[in-house]
Design a protein around this motif. Structure first.
Motif, PDB file in Angstrom:
ATOM      1  N   VAL A 307       0.841  -1.181   0.000  1.00  0.00           N
ATOM      2  CA  VAL A 307       0.000   0.000   0.000  1.00  0.00           C
ATOM      3  C   VAL A 307       0.881   1.237   0.000  1.00  0.00           C
ATOM      4  O   VAL A 307       1.960   1.258   0.609  1.00  0.00           O
ATOM      5  N   VAL A 308       0.434   2.257  -0.709  1.00  0.00           N
ATOM      6  CA  VAL A 308       1.167   3.522  -0.752  1.00  0.00           C
ATOM      7  C   VAL A 308       0.848   4.342   0.487  1.00  0.00           C
ATOM      8  O   VAL A 308      -0.317   4.447   0.901  1.00  0.00           O
ATOM      9  N   VAL A 309       1.889   4.919   1.081  1.00  0.00           N
ATOM     10  CA  VAL A 309       1.736   5.817   2.224  1.00  0.00           C
ATOM     11  C   VAL A 309       2.180   7.209   1.770  1.00  0.00           C
ATOM     12  O   VAL A 309       3.352   7.426   1.479  1.00  0.00           O
ATOM     13  N   TYR A 310       1.220   8.138   1.688  1.00  0.00           N
ATOM     14  CA  TYR A 310       1.557   9.515   1.293  1.00  0.00           C
ATOM     15  C   TYR A 310       1.890  10.320   2.539  1.00  0.00           C
ATOM     16  O   TYR A 310       1.108  10.363   3.493  1.00  0.00           O
ATOM     17  N   LEU A 311       3.045  10.965   2.531  1.00  0.00           N
ATOM     18  CA  LEU A 311       3.509  11.728   3.688  1.00  0.00           C
ATOM     19  C   LEU A 311       3.259  13.214   3.460  1.00  0.00           C
ATOM     20  O   LEU A 311       3.902  13.848   2.618  1.00  0.00           O
ATOM     21  N   ALA A 312       2.301  13.757   4.187  1.00  0.00           N
ATOM     22  CA  ALA A 312       1.996  15.182   4.119  1.00  0.00           C
ATOM     23  C   ALA A 312       2.880  15.899   5.120  1.00  0.00           C
ATOM     24  O   ALA A 312       2.723  15.733   6.335  1.00  0.00           O
ATOM     25  N   VAL A 313       3.825  16.678   4.641  1.00  0.00           N
ATOM     26  CA  VAL A 313       4.799  17.325   5.507  1.00  0.00           C
ATOM     27  C   VAL A 313       5.202  18.651   4.887  1.00  0.00           C
ATOM     28  O   VAL A 313       5.195  18.806   3.656  1.00  0.00           O
ATOM     29  N   ALA A 314       5.514  19.637   5.735  1.00  0.00           N
ATOM     30  CA  ALA A 314       5.974  20.939   5.245  1.00  0.00           C
ATOM     31  C   ALA A 314       7.434  20.811   4.831  1.00  0.00           C
ATOM     32  O   ALA A 314       8.339  20.911   5.660  1.00  0.00           O
ATOM     33  N   ASP A 315       7.673  20.568   3.552  1.00  0.00           N
ATOM     34  CA  ASP A 315       9.024  20.253   3.062  1.00  0.00           C
ATOM     35  C   ASP A 315      10.044  21.332   3.383  1.00  0.00           C
ATOM     36  O   ASP A 315      11.197  21.032   3.698  1.00  0.00           O
ATOM     37  N   SER A 316       9.647  22.596   3.301  1.00  0.00           N
ATOM     38  CA  SER A 316      10.601  23.690   3.506  1.00  0.00           C
ATOM     39  C   SER A 316      11.114  23.743   4.947  1.00  0.00           C
ATOM     40  O   SER A 316      12.176  24.310   5.208  1.00  0.00           O
ATOM     41  N   LEU A 317      10.368  23.167   5.898  1.00  0.00           N
ATOM     42  CA  LEU A 317      10.760  23.192   7.311  1.00  0.00           C
ATOM     43  C   LEU A 317      11.333  21.853   7.759  1.00  0.00           C
ATOM     44  O   LEU A 317      11.625  21.664   8.935  1.00  0.00           O
ATOM     45  N   LEU A 318      11.498  20.936   6.813  1.00  0.00           N
ATOM     46  CA  LEU A 318      11.937  19.594   7.151  1.00  0.00           C
ATOM     47  C   LEU A 318      13.456  19.496   7.132  1.00  0.00           C
ATOM     48  O   LEU A 318      14.103  19.854   6.146  1.00  0.00           O
ATOM     49  N   GLU A 319      14.039  19.028   8.222  1.00  0.00           N
ATOM     50  CA  GLU A 319      15.496  18.861   8.290  1.00  0.00           C
ATOM     51  C   GLU A 319      15.908  17.443   7.898  1.00  0.00           C
ATOM     52  O   GLU A 319      17.015  17.208   7.437  1.00  0.00           O
ATOM     53  N   ASP A 320      15.019  16.477   8.094  1.00  0.00           N
ATOM     54  CA  ASP A 320      15.309  15.078   7.766  1.00  0.00           C
ATOM     55  C   ASP A 320      14.733  14.764   6.383  1.00  0.00           C
ATOM     56  O   ASP A 320      13.519  14.724   6.205  1.00  0.00           O
ATOM     57  N   ASP A 321      15.616  14.564   5.387  1.00  0.00           N
ATOM     58  CA  ASP A 321      15.143  14.298   4.031  1.00  0.00           C
ATOM     59  C   ASP A 321      15.055  12.803   3.739  1.00  0.00           C
ATOM     60  O   ASP A 321      14.944  12.388   2.577  1.00  0.00           O
ATOM     61  N   SER A 322      15.096  11.987   4.791  1.00  0.00           N
ATOM     62  CA  SER A 322      15.033  10.535   4.592  1.00  0.00           C
ATOM     63  C   SER A 322      13.711   9.956   5.091  1.00  0.00           C
ATOM     64  O   SER A 322      13.651   8.798   5.524  1.00  0.00           O
ATOM     65  N   ILE A 323      12.662  10.738   5.029  1.00  0.00           N
ATOM     66  CA  ILE A 323      11.384  10.301   5.604  1.00  0.00           C
ATOM     67  C   ILE A 323      10.752   9.145   4.840  1.00  0.00           C
ATOM     68  O   ILE A 323       9.877   8.462   5.362  1.00  0.00           O
ATOM     69  N   THR A 324      11.181   8.904   3.591  1.00  0.00           N
ATOM     70  CA  THR A 324      10.600   7.791   2.833  1.00  0.00           C
ATOM     71  C   THR A 324      11.349   6.480   3.052  1.00  0.00           C
ATOM     72  O   THR A 324      10.962   5.442   2.509  1.00  0.00           O
ATOM     73  N   SER A 325      12.417   6.515   3.830  1.00  0.00           N
ATOM     74  CA  SER A 325      13.182   5.289   4.083  1.00  0.00           C
ATOM     75  C   SER A 325      12.855   4.735   5.464  1.00  0.00           C
ATOM     76  O   SER A 325      12.369   5.452   6.340  1.00  0.00           O
ATOM     77  N   GLY A 326      13.105   3.427   5.639  1.00  0.00           N
ATOM     78  CA  GLY A 326      12.890   2.796   6.938  1.00  0.00           C
ATOM     79  C   GLY A 326      11.501   2.235   7.142  1.00  0.00           C
ATOM     80  O   GLY A 326      11.191   1.746   8.227  1.00  0.00           O
ATOM     81  N   TRP A 327      10.650   2.284   6.102  1.00  0.00           N
ATOM     82  CA  TRP A 327       9.289   1.781   6.249  1.00  0.00           C
ATOM     83  C   TRP A 327       9.259   0.259   6.122  1.00  0.00           C
ATOM     84  O   TRP A 327      10.093  -0.343   5.468  1.00  0.00           O
ATOM     85  N   ARG A 328       8.286  -0.352   6.747  1.00  0.00           N
ATOM     86  CA  ARG A 328       8.180  -1.802   6.764  1.00  0.00           C
ATOM     87  C   ARG A 328       7.843  -2.345   5.380  1.00  0.00           C
ATOM     88  O   ARG A 328       7.309  -1.628   4.528  1.00  0.00           O
ATOM     89  N   VAL A 329       8.105  -3.617   5.179  1.00  0.00           N
ATOM     90  CA  VAL A 329       7.802  -4.274   3.912  1.00  0.00           C
ATOM     91  C   VAL A 329       6.308  -4.172   3.621  1.00  0.00           C
ATOM     92  O   VAL A 329       5.470  -4.411   4.495  1.00  0.00           O
ATOM     93  N   GLY A 330       5.984  -3.798   2.400  1.00  0.00           N
ATOM     94  CA  GLY A 330       4.584  -3.678   2.010  1.00  0.00           C
ATOM     95  C   GLY A 330       4.030  -2.279   2.174  1.00  0.00           C
ATOM     96  O   GLY A 330       2.876  -2.019   1.812  1.00  0.00           O
ATOM     97  N   MET A 331       4.815  -1.362   2.744  1.00  0.00           N
ATOM     98  CA  MET A 331       4.391   0.033   2.889  1.00  0.00           C
ATOM     99  C   MET A 331       5.365   0.898   2.095  1.00  0.00           C
ATOM    100  O   MET A 331       6.527   1.048   2.463  1.00  0.00           O
ATOM    101  N   VAL A 332       4.891   1.433   0.978  1.00  0.00           N
ATOM    102  CA  VAL A 332       5.736   2.192   0.059  1.00  0.00           C
ATOM    103  C   VAL A 332       5.463   3.674   0.288  1.00  0.00           C
ATOM    104  O   VAL A 332       4.382   4.177  -0.041  1.00  0.00           O
ATOM    105  N   ALA A 333       6.430   4.373   0.875  1.00  0.00           N
ATOM    106  CA  ALA A 333       6.235   5.774   1.266  1.00  0.00           C
ATOM    107  C   ALA A 333       6.615   6.734   0.148  1.00  0.00           C
ATOM    108  O   ALA A 333       7.625   6.553  -0.533  1.00  0.00           O
TER     109      ALA A 333
END
Length: 441
Positions: A307-333
């Motif tokens: 299943v796709v996981v859409y991450l709603a986040v304020a990109d300009s204020l984000l310091e961690d650019d690795s938010i799509t990594s580390g997700w469990r198998v079957g969850m595509v961020a």
């Protein structure tokens, strides 16, 4: 009283050659008398908050089209602006007036007022649809409707701790009649009009929000983003060797690929704010790290994977650019960049970006947010209203549809807490400032 005596007198007068006409005249007079007797009781009821009626009938008082409320430019974030707008609508309704279409703020420089970029309401939301959906409850008006026959009556709204709910309600009751009511326009003045104390129940706010439809140009952008998300989900299933129409009945149209939307509050400004908040409130259920959010979301079993996981986040204020990594198998961020929709967002001012993300989250099959975020709270309010419209007063149990969760609150099963808005709440306090006292009802 004289009219009643005249009616009694008319009954004893011998009817002329056209009795039908005279009987019709008697009915008209009786209706006039009935209206004179009943109207005072309909105009104001015991709560002083309800009793307003649809202005489409002349026999009942309604939202007046010749009397108006004007408010200053509304500022701060999207959802604070929506709350302020709803509060202005409900104030106008209480005073039995139309609300002159206000200016919103396209930018977020809330401290430097001179840097604010005003944007008219109808550039963000559909003016005509709002009035059609809210007909008989509240009404928006354009400035061209004002005749300017009288000078606006300036109504100073207080703010701060000394300006209580009771004081604000007393003020509104005072100006419902008399000098202020004689003026065509009541102009509300004062600092931060969105900080008025709250008298209105959650269900009234929900009704206003339900009337808001995005302007067609912005709605088109929302559709593009959601289409990209669903396309990514279809691709993920194809790569996993799972047919989307595997369980579809023959001859039926395949449903769209579902997705999860996560309002991921890990921006630097939020983390500073929420840590202080936790210290003051002696709570550990406000902040959540990226790892904690991933762990909680992975425990949701409402949708089959991948299943796709859409991450709603304020990109300009984000310091961690690795938010799509580390997700469990079957969850595509996916976030905006990986999804390939940054061009859609980059050409828009702050307010429009937030409005797009709000709808993407509100329309998700599963939503996960933070119960101390105004954005998350209003998304859940929108989804709860839709569940109520479908006759569902609870989201407890699995696969109820339109499920919402709070990742900062641990549920009974150790995962994120299932979440529905308490529609019986008499105040918007919990939605505006957050709470960890939530449930699926």
């Amino acid at each position: 009283m004289n009219i009643l005596l005249e009616l009694k007198h008319l009954k004893h007068i011998s009817l002329p050659a056209r009795p039908v006409i005279c009987k019709g005249l008697l009915i008209v007079i009786a209706l006039i008398v009935l209206r004179a007797i009943v109207t005072p009781f309909l105009a104001v009821n015991s709560s002083e908050k309800e009793g307003f009626y649809d202005s489409t009938t002349d026999l009942l008082p309604g939202i007046r089209r010749d009397k108006f409320i004007e408010v200053p430019q509304i500022i701060w974030g999207l959802n604070n602006q929506k709350i302020a707008f709803a509060r202005a609508c409900l104030t106008a309704r209480f005073l039995n007036r139309s609300l002159l279409m206000p200016s919103l703020s396209a930018s977020l420089f809330y401290k430097e007022v001179d840097l604010l970029r005003p944007i008219t309401f109808d550039k963000v939301f559909d003016f005509t649809k709002f009035n059609a959906r809210c007909q008989g409850f509240v009404r928006l008006a354009r400035y061209s409707e004002v005749s300017n026959q009288t000078k606006p009556f300036k109504l100073q709204k207080g703010s701060g701790r000394r300006w209580t709910v009771e004081k604000d309600l007393d003020q509104l009751l005072q100006y419902r009649r008399g000098e202020a009511d004689d003026s065509e326009v009541i102009e509300i003045i004062g600092k931060h009009p969105f900080l008025w104390p709250d008298h209105w129940p959650v269900k009234d706010y929900a009704r206003i929000f339900d009337c808001l439809a995005l302007a067609p140009e912005i709605e088109a952008e929302v559709v593009k983003v959601i289409s990209k998300i669903r396309e990514a989900g279809l691709k993920a299933r194809h790569e996993a060797g799972i047919s989307h129409n595997k369980h579809a009945k023959e001859g039926t149209v395949n449903p769209p690929v579902p997705y999860i939307a996560v309002h991921m509050r890990i921006e630097k400004d939020w983390m500073i704010h929420c840590k202080k908040w936790e210290q003051r409130s002696n709570s550990n259920e406000i902040c959540s790290s990226k790892e904690e959010i991933i762990h909680k979301v992975s425990q949701i079993t409402d949708l089959r994977r991948p299943v796709v996981v859409y991450l709603a986040v304020a990109d300009s204020l984000l310091e961690d650019d690795s938010i799509t990594s580390g997700w469990r198998v079957g969850m595509v961020a996916f976030e905006k960049k990986r999804l390939g929709v940054t061009d859609i967002y980059n050409r828009q001012p702050y307010l429009i970006k937030s409005a797009i993300d709000f709808e993407v989250c509100a329309r998700a099959d599963v939503f996960v947010g933070n119960s101390f975020s105004t954005f998350s709270n209003l998304v859940v309010l929108s989804r709860t209203q839709r569940l109520y419209d479908m006759g569902k007063a609870s989201s407890c149990g699995e696969n109820v549809g339109l499920s919402s969760y709070a990742y900062n609150v641990i549920g009974d099963d150790g995962g994120p807490q299932r979440w529905m808005t308490d529609m019986s709440d008499t105040s918007l306090q919990n939605l505006s400032y957050g709470t960890n006292n939530i449930s699926c009802h």
